[in-house]
Design a protein around this motif. Structure first.
Motif, PDB file in Angstrom:
ATOM      1  N   GLN A  96     -10.413  -6.794   7.964  1.00 55.41           N
ATOM      2  CA  GLN A  96     -10.420  -7.367   6.617  1.00 55.41           C
ATOM      3  C   GLN A  96      -9.483  -6.518   5.751  1.00 55.41           C
ATOM      4  O   GLN A  96      -9.903  -5.688   4.945  1.00 55.41           O
ATOM      5  N   HIS A  97      -8.180  -6.738   5.948  1.00 53.66           N
ATOM      6  CA  HIS A  97      -7.184  -5.843   5.382  1.00 53.66           C
ATOM      7  C   HIS A  97      -7.170  -5.854   3.864  1.00 53.66           C
ATOM      8  O   HIS A  97      -6.972  -4.805   3.229  1.00 53.66           O
ATOM      9  N   ASP A  98      -7.351  -7.007   3.241  1.00 49.54           N
ATOM     10  CA  ASP A  98      -7.328  -7.061   1.779  1.00 49.54           C
ATOM     11  C   ASP A  98      -8.432  -6.194   1.177  1.00 49.54           C
ATOM     12  O   ASP A  98      -8.194  -5.408   0.252  1.00 49.54           O
ATOM     13  N   ARG A  99      -9.648  -6.332   1.708  1.00 45.57           N
ATOM     14  CA  ARG A  99     -10.772  -5.569   1.162  1.00 45.57           C
ATOM     15  C   ARG A  99     -10.632  -4.079   1.502  1.00 45.57           C
ATOM     16  O   ARG A  99     -11.038  -3.211   0.714  1.00 45.57           O
ATOM     17  N   SER A 151       1.878   2.261   4.265  1.00 45.41           N
ATOM     18  CA  SER A 151       2.190   1.547   5.510  1.00 45.41           C
ATOM     19  C   SER A 151       1.546   0.169   5.529  1.00 45.41           C
ATOM     20  O   SER A 151       2.169  -0.821   5.943  1.00 45.41           O
ATOM     21  N   LEU A 152       0.286   0.100   5.079  1.00 46.12           N
ATOM     22  CA  LEU A 152      -0.392  -1.195   5.026  1.00 46.12           C
ATOM     23  C   LEU A 152       0.312  -2.155   4.071  1.00 46.12           C
ATOM     24  O   LEU A 152       0.512  -3.341   4.379  1.00 46.12           O
ATOM     25  N   PHE A 153       0.705  -1.663   2.906  1.00 44.57           N
ATOM     26  CA  PHE A 153       1.395  -2.514   1.941  1.00 44.57           C
ATOM     27  C   PHE A 153       2.700  -3.054   2.533  1.00 44.57           C
ATOM     28  O   PHE A 153       3.020  -4.238   2.383  1.00 44.57           O
ATOM     29  N   ARG A 154       3.476  -2.184   3.198  1.00 45.49           N
ATOM     30  CA  ARG A 154       4.759  -2.622   3.750  1.00 45.49           C
ATOM     31  C   ARG A 154       4.565  -3.653   4.852  1.00 45.49           C
ATOM     32  O   ARG A 154       5.292  -4.639   4.933  1.00 45.49           O
TER      33      ARG A 154
END
Length: 413
Positions: free
Chosen positions: A51-54, A78-81
């Motif tokens: 659940q990457h957004d949360r 890294s997650l944002f990119r």
């Protein structure tokens, strides 16, 4: 072994010290866990459950509570990119670089991440400046590889070549695309209002050296593009013999590419009144390595030298061995260009031969051409981009040598 009375004191003392040490470790662990915000554990849980957004929201909250968590900032960036949120990734990494207490190793890592952000965002000037700063660091090889890609995109071939040399000074690895960088330099020199023959020759010499490094052998045949460009250079200098030697080397070493130089090959022989000799060599090559471009060149040459009947006889025999709608389309197109009636071509039921009129040929060609247009393309093996003409570098994905010298119809066979 004799019993010593002092053991009665030492043994309980050792047990007591161990118990105290264990209590201290447990208290320290519990204290550390209490210092970690609940958002950290929630973020880990969300991340494990994909659940990457949360997870990102939870980690952002942790970062706000504890700005010193550099590892968490790197993970967030890294997650944002990866999610395409480049602006947020840039802000995360810029905030790290603004910290005066950041260790050198982490500062270099933050600069590398920021350079990757700029590259992903297409901000090539900023990415280039950031990667340049990484040349003296442990990220130098990766930075130089990225700079090579940037200079390729900008078509700055001297800068790309310089980056290749710097990379090869650090790591022992071939860079096959360097051959094309030098060939592009040669092409640019020849495209000047006043072609710079010396610069083109120097660039092709460098391309030959790069080809030998990539193939790890000076005895390997030169890259086919080098041979094609050297043939063109020799023609510009009026050296027909040197041009012929380069073109014949392609027949011997790179048979699949002969269709690309077939017309130049015949023109060379025509200039020395030996076109029939050149045509015989191409026909012998076609028997071993058939291709549409070579078929078209031979068909037109036979019509010019020996007449339409001879050309059609060659075409019928060739298409029987290697059926091709594109070949038939080219044959009918050439006949229409002459505007004359074709020789006997179709057997009737009675066994006689009937000549096709120009109108019949035009009708046949229009019907066939609708089906051959989608087949008359070169296709990139990497991304599937289709083009009417052959490219050394794919216009779609910028990969080198992903185009076969044969068209889609030939590849399907």
């Amino acid at each position: 072994m004799d019993f010593e009375p002092w053991w009665l004191i030492a043994v309980p003392l050792l047990f007591g010290l161990g118990w105290i040490a264990a209590r201290v470790d447990v208290r320290q662990m519990l204290s550390e866990n209490r210092n970690l915000p609940d958002s950290y554990f929630r973020g880990l849980n969300f991340l494990l459950n994909e659940q990457h957004d949360r997870a990102i929201d939870a980690f952002v909250e942790v970062a706000k509570l504890d700005p010193e968590t550099t590892d968490l900032h790197f993970a967030l960036g890294s997650l944002f990119r990866r999610r395409g949120e480049i602006e947020r990734a840039i802000r995360v990494h810029q905030s790290l670089l603004q910290r005066p207490d950041l260790p050198v190793s982490q500062r270099e890592q933050a600069m590398n991440e920021l350079a990757q952000d700029y590259l992903r965002a297409g901000m090539l000037d900023r990415a280039e400046a950031a990667f340049d700063q990484l040349k003296p660091t442990r990220f130098a090889p990766d930075a130089l590889r990225a700079l090579i890609r940037i200079h390729e995109t900008e078509r700055d071939w001297p800068a790309a070549i310089q980056a290749v040399h710097a990379l090869q000074g650090l790591v022992d690895e071939p860079v096959p695309q360097a051959v094309h960088f030098h060939c592009e330099e040669a092409a640019a020199a020849l495209a000047l209002p006043v072609p710079d023959i010396d610069a083109a020759t120097h660039a092709l010499d460098a391309a030959t050296h790069a080809s030998e490094l990539a193939q790890r052998s000076a005895e390997a045949p030169p890259h086919v593009r080098i041979a094609i460009m050297r043939a063109d250079l020799a023609l510009r200098e009026g050296d027909l013999r040197a041009q012929r030697l380069q073109l014949k080397s392609i027949l011997a070493s790179h048979p699949d590419y002969v269709g690309l130089i077939a017309e130049a090959f015949l023109t060379n022989y025509r200039a020395t009144q030996r076109e029939n000799d050149g045509l015989e060599q191409l026909e012998a090559h076609y028997a071993r390595h058939p291709s549409l471009d070579l078929f078209n060149t031979i068909f037109l040459a036979r019509g010019r030298l020996h007449g339409a009947a001879d050309a059609w006889a060659f075409a019928r025999a060739a298409l029987q061995r290697n059926p091709s709608l594109l070949g038939l389309d080219r044959m009918l197109e050439a006949q229409l260009a002459r505007g004359a009636e074709t020789p006997p071509a179709i057997d009737t039921v009675a066994g006689a031969c009937t000549a096709l009129s120009v109108e019949d040929v035009a009708l046949m060609r229009s019907l066939i051409h609708k089906h051959t247009q989608r087949l008359d393309r070169y296709a990139c093996r990497a991304c599937g981009f289709k083009a009417k003409r052959f490219h050394w570098q794919c216009p779609g994905c910028n990969a080198w040598e992903t185009y076969s010298p044969k068209r889609l119809e030939e590849l399907d066979v």
